[in-house]
Design a protein around this motif. Sequence first.
Motif, PDB file in Angstrom:
ATOM      1  N   GLN A 110      18.035  31.010  26.683  1.00 53.06           N
ATOM      2  CA  GLN A 110      18.109  29.628  27.131  1.00 53.06           C
ATOM      3  C   GLN A 110      17.021  28.812  26.450  1.00 53.06           C
ATOM      4  O   GLN A 110      15.990  29.332  26.049  1.00 53.06           O
ATOM      5  CB  GLN A 110      17.983  29.564  28.647  1.00 53.06           C
ATOM      6  CG  GLN A 110      16.703  30.189  29.195  1.00 53.06           C
ATOM      7  CD  GLN A 110      16.716  30.190  30.709  1.00 53.06           C
ATOM      8  OE1 GLN A 110      17.746  30.439  31.329  1.00 53.06           O
ATOM      9  NE2 GLN A 110      15.576  29.920  31.303  1.00 53.06           N
ATOM     10  N   LYS A 111      17.291  27.521  26.309  1.00 55.38           N
ATOM     11  CA  LYS A 111      16.329  26.645  25.649  1.00 55.38           C
ATOM     12  C   LYS A 111      15.209  26.280  26.604  1.00 55.38           C
ATOM     13  O   LYS A 111      15.429  26.106  27.792  1.00 55.38           O
ATOM     14  CB  LYS A 111      17.013  25.356  25.198  1.00 55.38           C
ATOM     15  CG  LYS A 111      17.769  25.524  23.926  1.00 55.38           C
ATOM     16  CD  LYS A 111      17.824  24.231  23.129  1.00 55.38           C
ATOM     17  CE  LYS A 111      18.413  24.558  21.772  1.00 55.38           C
ATOM     18  NZ  LYS A 111      18.586  23.431  20.908  1.00 55.38           N
ATOM     19  N   GLU A 112      14.035  26.108  26.043  1.00 55.41           N
ATOM     20  CA  GLU A 112      12.941  25.597  26.853  1.00 55.41           C
ATOM     21  C   GLU A 112      12.992  24.081  26.854  1.00 55.41           C
ATOM     22  O   GLU A 112      13.068  23.454  25.807  1.00 55.41           O
ATOM     23  CB  GLU A 112      11.605  26.051  26.281  1.00 55.41           C
ATOM     24  CG  GLU A 112      11.114  27.343  26.889  1.00 55.41           C
ATOM     25  CD  GLU A 112       9.714  27.687  26.413  1.00 55.41           C
ATOM     26  OE1 GLU A 112       8.853  26.795  26.377  1.00 55.41           O
ATOM     27  OE2 GLU A 112       9.510  28.858  26.051  1.00 55.41           O
ATOM     28  N   VAL A 113      12.974  23.512  28.021  1.00 53.02           N
ATOM     29  CA  VAL A 113      12.969  22.053  28.148  1.00 53.02           C
ATOM     30  C   VAL A 113      11.632  21.646  28.765  1.00 53.02           C
ATOM     31  O   VAL A 113      11.210  22.229  29.766  1.00 53.02           O
ATOM     32  CB  VAL A 113      14.153  21.588  29.015  1.00 53.02           C
ATOM     33  CG1 VAL A 113      14.072  20.101  29.295  1.00 53.02           C
ATOM     34  CG2 VAL A 113      15.479  21.935  28.332  1.00 53.02           C
TER      35      VAL A 113
END
Lengths: 421, 421
Positions: A139-142
């Motif tokens: 998952q992307k880090e936001v």
Amino acid sequence: MSKVGVIPGPSLLSSLMWSLWPGRVINAGKSRHNEDQACCEVVYVEGRRSVSGAPREPSPSQQGLCFYYWGLFDGHAGGGAAEMASRLLHRHIREQLKDLVEILQDPSPPPLCLSSTPGTPGSSDPSHLVGPQSCWPSQKEVTHESLVVGAIENAFQLMDEQLAQERHGHHVEGGCCALVVVYLLGKVYVANAGDSRAIIVRNGEIIPMSREFTPETERQRLQLLGFLKPELLGGEFTHLEFPRRVQSKELGQRMLYRDQNMTGWAYKKIELEDLRFPLVCGEGKKARVMATIGVTRGLGDHNLKVCSSSLPIKPFLSCFPEVRVYDLTQYEHCPDDVLVLGTDGLWDVTSDCEVAATVDRVLSTYEPNDPSRYTALAQALVLGARGTPRDRGWRLPNNKLGSGDDISVFIIPLGGPGSYS
Amino acid sequence: MSKVGVIPGPSLLSSLMWSLWPGRVINAGKSRHNEDQACCEVVYVEGRRSVSGAPREPSPSQQGLCFYYWGLFDGHAGGGAAEMASRLLHRHIREQLKDLVEILQDPSPPPLCLSSTPGTPGSSDPSHLVGPQSCWPSQKEVTHESLVVGAIENAFQLMDEQLAQERHGHHVEGGCCALVVVYLLGKVYVANAGDSRAIIVRNGEIIPMSREFTPETERQRLQLLGFLKPELLGGEFTHLEFPRRVQSKELGQRMLYRDQNMTGWAYKKIELEDLRFPLVCGEGKKARVMATIGVTRGLGDHNLKVCSSSLPIKPFLSCFPEVRVYDLTQYEHCPDDVLVLGTDGLWDVTSDCEVAATVDRVLSTYEPNDPSRYTALAQALVLGARGTPRDRGWRLPNNKLGSGDDISVFIIPLGGPGSYS
């Protein structure tokens, strides 16, 4: 004739705004009233609810958020849009931030998914996470910062939609460039949609905090849209750019052109379609989209049509700002470090370097703790861009013509005695 | 296993290319053969005809033009496109320049329009010029430099069209990134379409000469295209980006997303359409367009389809390069100043600073006039990125894994003894 606003709060955040409506003599071609509008506010954001859905006792630090807000709105074709945006845009930003109050005060990474079921916030529940997949390994880090950027971007869009909805009932006319600053949790967010400009002058060094959106800087975006959606050109315009208007007697000859993919120029044989008026033409301050408007981002303009035509221009304009972020905590600022916001009336006749020189010249003549130094600076910038009456016109010291446009300037001090105590 | 090419000519332009096909052990997942191709040539451009149409005696200086050319082509999904582009792209550039031979050698500004009638070049005939009009006050100035840029841009497009036409007859498969350098009339033009990279190392300073085009860097362009032309998504993909795959059980919950206008993130309620696979997903080297390809510009790929689908990916790929120009005459270069071109096999494991340090380390151990110093530098960069066998893999000195990709490097010396005599 002029406005000065000082926000109550730490010296760090005192703010000064000077807006000058030029005399009618040098205001040729402009409206009789200043179409620039401005706003500075301290805005309190109350959390909408616990993001996890679980009702819980708010801790004192999580009761709400405060942001400081400055906005410059340079109107065109009527002052209605600028006026409405100056009154409402910060409220849209507040609404967008309401969902984030709890998240922004929590040091852990923002949840990717918010469960609608009380007590089950999406990303902290492992069963909600997808395991590694062939094309989606993680998952992307936001970041918290990017949530604030997204909130500001969406607030601009909602403001624009509101201008569209209310343009009939409230006779909101025209459009406006919008340059706004949000100071929240130690970071300065500068959002720009239009041809206003923001720079930071820090220890004499210039840090650009925005770029201008004009038919020249956005040529390829406009041309791509015209190419992909030719119906927007109404059979009247060509998406190709030529260095000058093509004449019918030049059919069959070869002329320089650029399309949406090119930054260079090449020759092409002139065909019948090339005789249409180009979507983008002119240079510098005279560059226009569809021969009509000289800025390509902003709010409003929902009724704007090509002159003597029913072709709408709005599809080519974007209401989305570019947002740049400056972390105020990464550098110890002195009282001479300022963020300068100005409408194009300032920047058309004043370079970044000249502004930095004026910052140095004016601030050095005042004591560091004298708050009137920033007012004096804003005055000096506005009056310097206007010039003085001489030789049948308003002239700058270098004898060039002063700005004939509305001129508005905000000075936001970034540091000062005790500002980091 | 390796190639070294030296162009005959001034020491300034000697060029060295090192391409390394990694051993099968570290080439997991890659093809068995090096898909990188390279080309360096001295190309003579003969003028097509007098641009004015008037036959005249060519002066010795106007008989033709010479350009030096270097190209790196990093193939994928088959080596055919890279091989064909390495053999033909410079010929397309030559063809595009043929019309410009006379114009580029004439110091006056390029004619905006070329008459097809002999003896009447468009822009030098005042009757061909349009007078000031309301929206078109003057003609644009077009530089010689921008004509060369346009020629290179169009050459890339024509090369791509040729790959489309010949893919059946000649079994040209796959696609390739293309990074090419054209040295013409004192200027270095660096054109990049893909994820290769060029930097100049000058007096130890790094000057970036390209940027990479990937699903991450071109996210907004890809999303805009998917938004404006939803038919290209085939009902299988969504143009929205999410930080991880949305699951059907999350319908109705709120998840972070970005659209084509946003750089920040915001929450949206998950709807049925959001369950589609995202057009752009993944991060870094694992970012993909339509779960398939990790670069967004290049040549070829006309047959590329989404895995287990007939959906073509080519509409999202651009064959157009970004061209940057470096004026070699504006600075007196020393023998240690070089232009370094490398495929992603180099840059995945080597930073710009590490390359600059290697340039300094290797070149300082050789005499400035020893031509083998550049070969040694190219070797050092390629072998450094590959690493040495250790701990069940090829390892870099910092114990990280070496590059498992094909690695190709060009070193182009920018100065040397007598290069400006």
